[in-house]
Design an enzyme around this catalytic site. Structure first.
Site, short mmCIF file in Angstrom:
data_model
loop_
_atom_site.label_atom_id
_atom_site.label_comp_id
_atom_site.label_asym_id
_atom_site.label_seq_id
_atom_site.Cartn_x
_atom_site.Cartn_y
_atom_site.Cartn_z
N GLY A 71 23.42 -6.92 0.82
CA GLY A 71 23.27 -5.48 0.69
C GLY A 71 21.85 -5.11 0.32
O GLY A 71 21.57 -3.96 0.02
N THR A 72 20.94 -6.10 0.35
CA THR A 72 19.54 -5.83 0.06
C THR A 72 18.92 -5.05 1.21
O THR A 72 19.10 -5.39 2.38
CB THR A 72 18.76 -7.14 -0.15
OG1 THR A 72 19.39 -7.91 -1.17
CG2 THR A 72 17.32 -6.86 -0.55
N HIS A 131 18.40 8.70 -5.28
CA HIS A 131 18.76 7.46 -5.96
C HIS A 131 18.06 7.37 -7.31
O HIS A 131 17.15 8.15 -7.62
CB HIS A 131 18.39 6.24 -5.11
CG HIS A 131 19.38 5.95 -4.03
ND1 HIS A 131 19.32 6.55 -2.79
CD2 HIS A 131 20.48 5.15 -4.01
CE1 HIS A 131 20.32 6.11 -2.04
NE2 HIS A 131 21.04 5.27 -2.76
N HIS A 132 18.45 6.38 -8.09
CA HIS A 132 17.84 6.12 -9.39
C HIS A 132 16.38 5.68 -9.22
O HIS A 132 15.97 5.19 -8.16
CB HIS A 132 18.63 5.05 -10.14
CG HIS A 132 18.85 3.80 -9.34
ND1 HIS A 132 17.94 2.77 -9.28
CD2 HIS A 132 19.88 3.44 -8.53
CE1 HIS A 132 18.39 1.82 -8.48
NE2 HIS A 132 19.57 2.20 -8.01
N LYS A 135 15.19 2.12 -7.84
CA LYS A 135 15.34 1.70 -6.45
C LYS A 135 13.95 1.52 -5.84
O LYS A 135 13.12 2.44 -5.86
CB LYS A 135 16.15 2.71 -5.65
CG LYS A 135 16.42 2.27 -4.21
CD LYS A 135 17.45 3.13 -3.53
CE LYS A 135 17.67 2.71 -2.08
NZ LYS A 135 18.12 1.31 -1.96
N GLY A 141 18.50 2.38 2.69
CA GLY A 141 19.09 1.81 3.89
C GLY A 141 20.20 2.67 4.44
O GLY A 141 20.40 2.77 5.65
#
Length: 233
Positions: A71-72, A131-132, A135, A141
């Protein structure tokens, strides 16, 4: 099932908690990209590392005959290389920009909406992702996947973080503390706007999806996506 965690940050820890709840065993935890490690007694590897380590991690798992899911994000310019490498090793590999089951349903809605919007004129398209602040990559993605689905079905040819040309989709990437992930696709015209949105309330959805994918992929051969896991299409 014995699981190796390649990347032991916040996502790795969330995956570990859910895996243990589902009676799996964590046999390896890697937090440093330079660590030397082996996959003895490993059934599946789950990679949530960093962009510069992901390809090496995936190839090392494939060299060891271990199915690997990743999931990278931020390394996808090498996706075809990794996919070909998997086939050459008769291995098992699954990549997803987002493992959340809800997000993968959202992908299907986005695809269908883009097909419908392609039949009408007068709308511009934009994507917002939040996002945070930890990230590392932007856009996410998931946002790229959303954009690619729209490009496949409409007049758009590319996406951009900058001021868009007429054939580009603008992606606005925001970084705000403690936001797990929000994605919004909007079609604007002079008359109205149409939006679809997915909001993650925690990392649990991502972690649960990753573990479900790991359970599904064990003992399979080939290159897969979450559409295979969810039996979509």
């Amino acid at each position: 099932m014995n699981i190796a965690l390649l990347g032991y940050g916040r996502m790795g820890k969330s995956i570990e908690a859910i895996a243990l709840e589902r009676n799996h065993t964590i046999v390896l935890k890697i937090s440093n990209a330079t660590e030397d490690f082996d996959f003895s007694n490993t059934d599946v590897a789950i990679d949530f590392s960093i962009p510069t380590a992901a390809v090496a991690n995936i190839k090392k798992a494939l060299d060891s005959g271990v199915p690997v899911i990743s999931g990278t994000t931020g390394w996808l310019d090498q996706y075809n290389e990794v996919s070909d490498y998997c086939h050459s090793k008769n291995g098992t590999f699954l990549y997803a920009s987002n493992f959340s089951l809800g997000v993968n349903i959202f992908f299907e809605i986005n695809k269908k909406l883009s097909q419908l919007m392609a039949t009408v004129d007068g709308y511009s398209t934009e994507i917002e992702e939040i996002h945070h602040t930890k990230k590392l990559d932007a856009p996410s993605g998931t946002a790229i996947t959303l954009a690619e689905q729209i490009i496949e079905n409409t007049r758009y040819k590319w996406w951009t973080l900058e001021q868009p040309f007429a054939d580009e989709i603008h992606i606005e990437a925001k970084r705000i503390p403690e936001v797990p992930g929000t994605h919004k696709v909007t079609y604007n015209s002079d008359i109205d706007s149409i939006s679809i949105k997915h909001t993650a309330h925690s990392r649990q959805g991502f972690a649960m999806g990753a573990v479900i994918a790991a359970e599904w992929i064990k003992d399979k051969k080939g290159v897969f996506t979450m559409r295979d896991v969810l039996n979509i299409g």
